[in-house]
Scaffold this motif. Structure first.
Motif, PDB file in Angstrom:
ATOM      1  N   LEU A 239       0.847  -1.193   0.000  1.00  0.00           N
ATOM      2  CA  LEU A 239       0.000   0.000   0.000  1.00  0.00           C
ATOM      3  C   LEU A 239       0.878   1.238   0.000  1.00  0.00           C
ATOM      4  O   LEU A 239       1.692   1.443   0.905  1.00  0.00           O
ATOM      5  CB  LEU A 239      -0.916   0.006   1.226  1.00  0.00           C
ATOM      6  N   THR A 240       0.726   2.066  -1.010  1.00  0.00           N
ATOM      7  CA  THR A 240       1.510   3.277  -1.181  1.00  0.00           C
ATOM      8  C   THR A 240       0.600   4.500  -1.131  1.00  0.00           C
ATOM      9  O   THR A 240      -0.634   4.394  -1.181  1.00  0.00           O
ATOM     10  CB  THR A 240       2.228   3.267  -2.532  1.00  0.00           C
ATOM     11  N   ARG A 241       1.224   5.664  -1.057  1.00  0.00           N
ATOM     12  CA  ARG A 241       0.440   6.905  -1.088  1.00  0.00           C
ATOM     13  C   ARG A 241      -0.345   6.995  -2.399  1.00  0.00           C
ATOM     14  O   ARG A 241      -1.510   7.394  -2.414  1.00  0.00           O
ATOM     15  CB  ARG A 241       1.359   8.117  -0.943  1.00  0.00           C
ATOM     16  N   LYS A 242       0.292   6.614  -3.488  1.00  0.00           N
ATOM     17  CA  LYS A 242      -0.402   6.644  -4.783  1.00  0.00           C
ATOM     18  C   LYS A 242      -1.626   5.730  -4.771  1.00  0.00           C
ATOM     19  O   LYS A 242      -2.697   6.103  -5.277  1.00  0.00           O
ATOM     20  CB  LYS A 242       0.544   6.208  -5.901  1.00  0.00           C
ATOM     21  N   ALA A 243      -1.500   4.552  -4.175  1.00  0.00           N
ATOM     22  CA  ALA A 243      -2.622   3.612  -4.146  1.00  0.00           C
ATOM     23  C   ALA A 243      -3.807   4.198  -3.384  1.00  0.00           C
ATOM     24  O   ALA A 243      -4.966   4.049  -3.799  1.00  0.00           O
ATOM     25  CB  ALA A 243      -2.183   2.291  -3.516  1.00  0.00           C
ATOM     26  N   LEU A 244      -3.527   4.881  -2.272  1.00  0.00           N
ATOM     27  CA  LEU A 244      -4.629   5.420  -1.474  1.00  0.00           C
ATOM     28  C   LEU A 244      -5.247   6.668  -2.093  1.00  0.00           C
ATOM     29  O   LEU A 244      -6.461   6.873  -1.990  1.00  0.00           O
ATOM     30  CB  LEU A 244      -4.156   5.700  -0.039  1.00  0.00           C
ATOM     31  N   ILE A 245      -4.450   7.501  -2.747  1.00  0.00           N
ATOM     32  CA  ILE A 245      -5.025   8.648  -3.465  1.00  0.00           C
ATOM     33  C   ILE A 245      -5.890   8.144  -4.622  1.00  0.00           C
ATOM     34  O   ILE A 245      -6.986   8.665  -4.880  1.00  0.00           O
ATOM     35  CB  ILE A 245      -3.921   9.586  -3.997  1.00  0.00           C
ATOM     36  N   THR A 246      -5.422   7.116  -5.304  1.00  0.00           N
ATOM     37  CA  THR A 246      -6.201   6.542  -6.400  1.00  0.00           C
ATOM     38  C   THR A 246      -7.500   5.945  -5.869  1.00  0.00           C
ATOM     39  O   THR A 246      -8.555   6.047  -6.506  1.00  0.00           O
ATOM     40  CB  THR A 246      -5.383   5.474  -7.134  1.00  0.00           C
ATOM     41  N   GLN A 247      -7.435   5.322  -4.690  1.00  0.00           N
ATOM     42  CA  GLN A 247      -8.647   4.790  -4.073  1.00  0.00           C
ATOM     43  C   GLN A 247      -9.650   5.908  -3.780  1.00  0.00           C
ATOM     44  O   GLN A 247     -10.848   5.780  -4.063  1.00  0.00           O
ATOM     45  CB  GLN A 247      -8.291   4.059  -2.781  1.00  0.00           C
ATOM     46  N   LEU A 248      -9.165   7.021  -3.221  1.00  0.00           N
ATOM     47  CA  LEU A 248     -10.050   8.142  -2.923  1.00  0.00           C
ATOM     48  C   LEU A 248     -10.616   8.748  -4.207  1.00  0.00           C
ATOM     49  O   LEU A 248     -11.791   9.112  -4.277  1.00  0.00           O
ATOM     50  CB  LEU A 248      -9.295   9.209  -2.123  1.00  0.00           C
ATOM     51  N   PHE A 249      -9.782   8.841  -5.245  1.00  0.00           N
ATOM     52  CA  PHE A 249     -10.224   9.356  -6.541  1.00  0.00           C
ATOM     53  C   PHE A 249     -11.381   8.513  -7.077  1.00  0.00           C
ATOM     54  O   PHE A 249     -12.418   9.028  -7.496  1.00  0.00           O
ATOM     55  CB  PHE A 249      -9.048   9.339  -7.517  1.00  0.00           C
ATOM     56  N   ALA A 250     -11.214   7.189  -7.062  1.00  0.00           N
ATOM     57  CA  ALA A 250     -12.256   6.305  -7.567  1.00  0.00           C
ATOM     58  C   ALA A 250     -13.514   6.371  -6.709  1.00  0.00           C
ATOM     59  O   ALA A 250     -14.638   6.353  -7.230  1.00  0.00           O
ATOM     60  CB  ALA A 250     -11.738   4.864  -7.629  1.00  0.00           C
ATOM     61  N   SER A 251     -13.343   6.483  -5.398  1.00  0.00           N
ATOM     62  CA  SER A 251     -14.512   6.511  -4.515  1.00  0.00           C
ATOM     63  C   SER A 251     -15.295   7.806  -4.653  1.00  0.00           C
ATOM     64  O   SER A 251     -16.486   7.855  -4.322  1.00  0.00           O
ATOM     65  CB  SER A 251     -14.078   6.325  -3.056  1.00  0.00           C
ATOM     66  N   SER A 252     -14.661   8.866  -5.192  1.00  0.00           N
ATOM     67  CA  SER A 252     -15.378  10.119  -5.382  1.00  0.00           C
ATOM     68  C   SER A 252     -16.495   9.977  -6.414  1.00  0.00           C
ATOM     69  O   SER A 252     -17.433  10.759  -6.430  1.00  0.00           O
ATOM     70  CB  SER A 252     -14.409  11.236  -5.801  1.00  0.00           C
ATOM     71  N   TYR A 253     -16.398   8.978  -7.273  1.00  0.00           N
ATOM     72  CA  TYR A 253     -17.461   8.725  -8.243  1.00  0.00           C
ATOM     73  C   TYR A 253     -18.736   8.260  -7.541  1.00  0.00           C
ATOM     74  O   TYR A 253     -19.834   8.587  -7.961  1.00  0.00           O
ATOM     75  CB  TYR A 253     -17.032   7.639  -9.226  1.00  0.00           C
TER      76      TYR A 253
END
Length: 610
Positions: free
Chosen positions: A369-383
């Protein structure tokens, strides 16, 4: 003119209470779309048994399936490729009470050869309960977005709820746009799903940045994809040359004609809003009911710019912290005394991950789990905040408490799993495809890569959204490197002064990738169109259940009624908070509508499809 410049916007009075603004002087052009000569004619063989007239439209003729009484195969056993193709719609019973068909349409609408190459378009329909009665109004076509999303799969996952919302008078039909889903030939540049998965792992754990070495990596990757696609699907009759939105809009004309309809009923989401804009501009006289939901500016899309999308991305991401605070400590595990403190807590975890990624060795497959993975998770969840914000909170809390059991369970929702297997087990029509490049880049203006321009472009995106910009900036590179040009692309105005019936535009107040300002701009190009604003966060109206929105959709579909100017619908359920409406006060029909909207919140269109 510098295309990065933003036009000043005046406040738009009907929505002043929400602080909305919008262009008031966007010009539209009245024009006559040139007819396309020598288009292959489809022969209708349906039995005509009733024609019912309304003030606007003729109710279509029904063609019954040839074996509607035969038992339907389970979803896992139904083979789209075994289904007979035909130049007319021959329905076959499929799945559970649905009807399926594969309709042959011309590959090249500019060709004068009536016996030329074809594409087989997959159709899946939920018949209206009112079929065969005086209440029957016809068929609504749906598009899930993408570009590249499967309409047949949308019907699988959401068709029953869409049917409840539009009303018992309509069939609901999902089709797979040419090159996608179960339509053939498919747009595939990789030899197998495994090869594609391995390729995706090579992107690394750093975001794209226009000012460091990552730019070269991301650009080289797009060059690889462009070259592979040119070789695999870009030849003289390669499917990538025949996937333009103009061709798909024309396919919708042919489908509606085959169904016996003179005009189109349609509900399109996300990229589906682009398809709706094209259709209304190219065939304004064939608009019966057209809803575009989660509206992207067609002019920005056709410029292959992708730089108007993120205006509200940060507001949607920040809503996680506001809803968590509103819900309180019993409903949100990250609760603090203010939303800002919750936000700080979230990013403290991400900052730690930037220095010390977290290993999850027991996940299948293992993950880091990286910072990029969690930002990407938040990005996707914003949908889809209602469906996904809980997972974001669970992830952060598990990292804080070093809970490996929870992280192991959540790993597949944080990092895309890669499995090296000769047989992925994924049905071919559900496999990932390369439709985005073929459709979006093919529709767009050509713009070879320019390093000086791209640096400004990247900075502007990151200014709009510091966290979403580095993710979104790759789309410009995709189109800059794309090599296959379509045989036919529509270049007329994306506007129409006189559609046969006004369009209905629906937009959340805060949409992460299709901002309200885009909907306001598009509405100006289709005079008479209605705009319904849903006071919610997420992508398209589906992301937040709203009985008010469902009622307006039903009224528009059944009676052609547009919402009054300035209408704003509230959401009936919020992330973490839960229901904010009194269900006990609702009628049976209202409860059914609200439950249908709730059922759609998990199937919000994601980028590149569902």
């Amino acid at each position: 003119m510098d295309t990065l410049d933003r036009k000043a916007e005046e406040p738009y009075e009907p929505y002043a209470a929400l602080g909305l603004g919008g262009p008031r002087d966007t010009p539209f052009v009245k024009y006559k779309h040139p007819r396309i000569d020598n288009v292959w004619a489809l022969t209708l063989t349906a039995v005509l048994f009733i024609l019912l007239y309304s003030a606007q439209d003729v109710v279509p003729v029904i063609r019954l399936p040839h074996d509607v009484g035969s038992p339907a195969l389970p979803a896992a056993e139904f083979d789209w490729y075994a289904l007979e193709t035909s130049k007319e719609v021959n329905w076959t019973s499929c799945y559970d009470g649905h009807l399926c068909a594969r309709l042959l349409l011309p590959l090249d609408y500019l060709s004068s050869d009536a016996d030329g190459p074809t594409t087989a378009i997959a159709l899946r329909m939920i018949p209206a309960p009112s079929r065969g009665t005086a209440d029957y109004r016809g068929t609504v076509l749906v598009n899930p977005g993408g570009p590249g999303g499967s309409g047949t799969n949308l019907v699988e996952r959401a068709g029953a709820n869409i049917s409840r919302i539009v009303g018992h008078s309509f069939d609901v039909l999902g089709f797979d746009p040419r090159g996608t889903g179960a339509s053939t030939p498919r747009v595939e540049c990789f030899a197998s799903p495994g090869e594609r998965d391995i390729w995706k792992t090579q992107v690394g754990h750093q975001f794209l940045n226009a000012s460091d070495h990552t730019l070269g990596i991301y650009r080289a990757r797009e060059q690889v994809v462009a070259a592979k696609c040119e070789q695999a699907i870009g030849g003289e009759l390669g499917i990538a040359r025949f996937m333009s939105t103009a061709s798909v809009a024309t396919d919708m004309v042919k489908i509606t004609e085959e169904l016996g309809q003179e005009k189109l009923h349609y509900w399109g989401f996300s990229y589906g809003s682009i398809l709706g804009q094209y259709f209304a501009a190219m065939y304004p006289d064939k608009v019966a009911r057209v809803i575009i939901d989660g509206v992207y500016d067609g002019d920005n899309y056709r410029g292959a710019l992708w730089n108007s999308n993120l205006a509200d991305m940060e507001a949607v991401m920040d809503s996680l912290f506001s809803y968590c605070h509103q819900a309180g400590p019993l409903r949100c595990a990250l609760y603090e005394s203010t939303p800002d403190k919750i936000r700080d807590r979230y990013f403290r975890v991400l900052d730690r991950l930037a220095r010390n990624p977290v290993a999850v060795p027991l996940a299948e497959p293992p993950a880091v789990l990286t910072r990029k993975a969690l930002i990407t998770q938040l990005f996707a969840s914003s949908y889809k905040p209602l469906a996904s914000y809980g997972t974001v909170v669970d992830t952060i809390r598990a990292i804080e408490t070093r809970n490996q059991t929870t992280l192991t369970a959540l790993a597949r929702k944080i990092v895309d799993p890669t499995e090296c297997s000769c047989s992925s087990g994924v049905l071919p029509w559900l496999a990932e495809n390369d439709a985005f490049n073929a459709i979006a880049c093919g529709d767009g203006e050509e713009h070879p890569y320019d390093p000086e321009y791209y640096a400004k472009y990247y900075d502007a995106l990151v200014k709009d959204s510091p966290h979403g910009g580095p993710i979104w900036a790759v789309h410009y590179l995709q189109c800059a490197e794309w090599r296959v040009r379509p045989q036919w692309r529509y270049t007329g105005p994306l506007a129409a002064a006189d559609t046969a019936h006004p369009l209905l535009l629906i937009s959340p107040r805060y949409d992460p990738v299709c901002p309200l300002r885009d909907a306001l701009a598009v509405r100006e190009r289709y005079p008479g169109a209605g705009l319904l604003v849903q006071n919610s966060h997420g992508h398209c109206s589906l992301s937040a259940p709203s009985l008010c929105t469902a009622k307006h959709v039903r009224a528009y579909m059944e009676d052609g009624t547009l919402p009054e100017e300035g209408t704003v619908c509230e959401a009936d359920e919020l992330p973490f908070v839960g229901s904010v409406s009194d269900v006990r006060a609702l009628s049976v029909d209202e409860r059914e509508l609200l439950e249908a909207m709730r059922g759609l919140s998990a199937v919000v269109p994601m980028f590149g499809g569902l």
